[in-house]
Design an enzyme around this catalytic site. Sequence first.
Site, PDB file in Angstrom:
ATOM      1  N   HIS A  77      -1.257  -0.875   3.103  1.00 14.14           N
ATOM      2  CA  HIS A  77      -2.199  -1.842   2.541  1.00 14.14           C
ATOM      3  C   HIS A  77      -1.766  -3.239   2.955  1.00 14.14           C
ATOM      4  CE1 HIS A  77      -3.859   0.826  -0.958  1.00 14.14           C
ATOM      5  NE2 HIS A  77      -3.749   1.511   0.188  1.00 14.14           N
ATOM      6  N   GLU A 102      -1.096  -6.064   1.418  1.00  9.85           N
ATOM      7  CA  GLU A 102       0.031  -6.691   0.724  1.00  9.85           C
ATOM      8  C   GLU A 102       1.352  -6.056   1.126  1.00  9.85           C
ATOM      9  OE1 GLU A 102      -3.543  -6.853  -2.151  1.00  9.85           O
ATOM     10  OE2 GLU A 102      -2.733  -5.469  -0.663  1.00  9.85           O
ATOM     11  N   CYS A 151      -4.167  -3.444  -5.660  1.00  6.80           N
ATOM     12  CA  CYS A 151      -4.250  -2.109  -6.247  1.00  6.80           C
ATOM     13  C   CYS A 151      -2.922  -1.824  -6.970  1.00  6.80           C
ATOM     14  CB  CYS A 151      -4.511  -1.072  -5.154  1.00  6.80           C
ATOM     15  SG  CYS A 151      -3.069  -0.722  -4.125  1.00  6.80           S
ATOM     16  N   CYS A 168       0.123  -1.805  -4.541  1.00 10.48           N
ATOM     17  CA  CYS A 168       0.468  -3.138  -4.052  1.00 10.48           C
ATOM     18  C   CYS A 168       1.047  -4.009  -5.163  1.00 10.48           C
ATOM     19  CB  CYS A 168      -0.745  -3.802  -3.418  1.00 10.48           C
ATOM     20  SG  CYS A 168      -1.256  -2.966  -1.897  1.00 10.48           S
TER      21      CYS A 168
END
Length: 155
Positions: free
Chosen positions: A51, A53, A81, A84
């Site tokens: 992801h 991040e 999320c 993250c």
Amino acid sequence: MNKFMEVANEEAFHGMTKNEGGPFGAAIIKDGVIIAQGHNEVLKTNDPTAHAEVVAIRKAAALLGKFDLSDCEIYSSCEPCPMCLSAIFWSRIKTIHYGCTKEDAARIGFDDNLIYEFIKNPELYSDSLKLIPQDREECLKSFELWRTKEDKVGY
């Protein structure tokens, strides 16, 4: 638009238009300077943890040569999320700036609600993920060694 959020947003567009992942971007800032930036690379790398991040945190930690990013902030094109958010906690970043909300993400197919609900009450979601305790006594041996290890580096 905030200049750092603009970079995160541009990363989101970049990764999405190259079909590398969903429309998510992030930038890590230290002392007013962009240290690292990244976008979602799940499709590019076949890594479900890639992801935006997490990608940015990995780059920043490598560049700075440390895992403690408490002197940094993160800008994300979307509210992080649960994974993250956990990575941000573990990296000790203290401030998250985000653009879109988790509800905005859910509307386009990135719904993390099941994860939040599972954390609250895992028994209700055993069809989605089973938690099976196993071999605790053997596994505790490494924990005991860590507890007494004199040269450990805490994190």
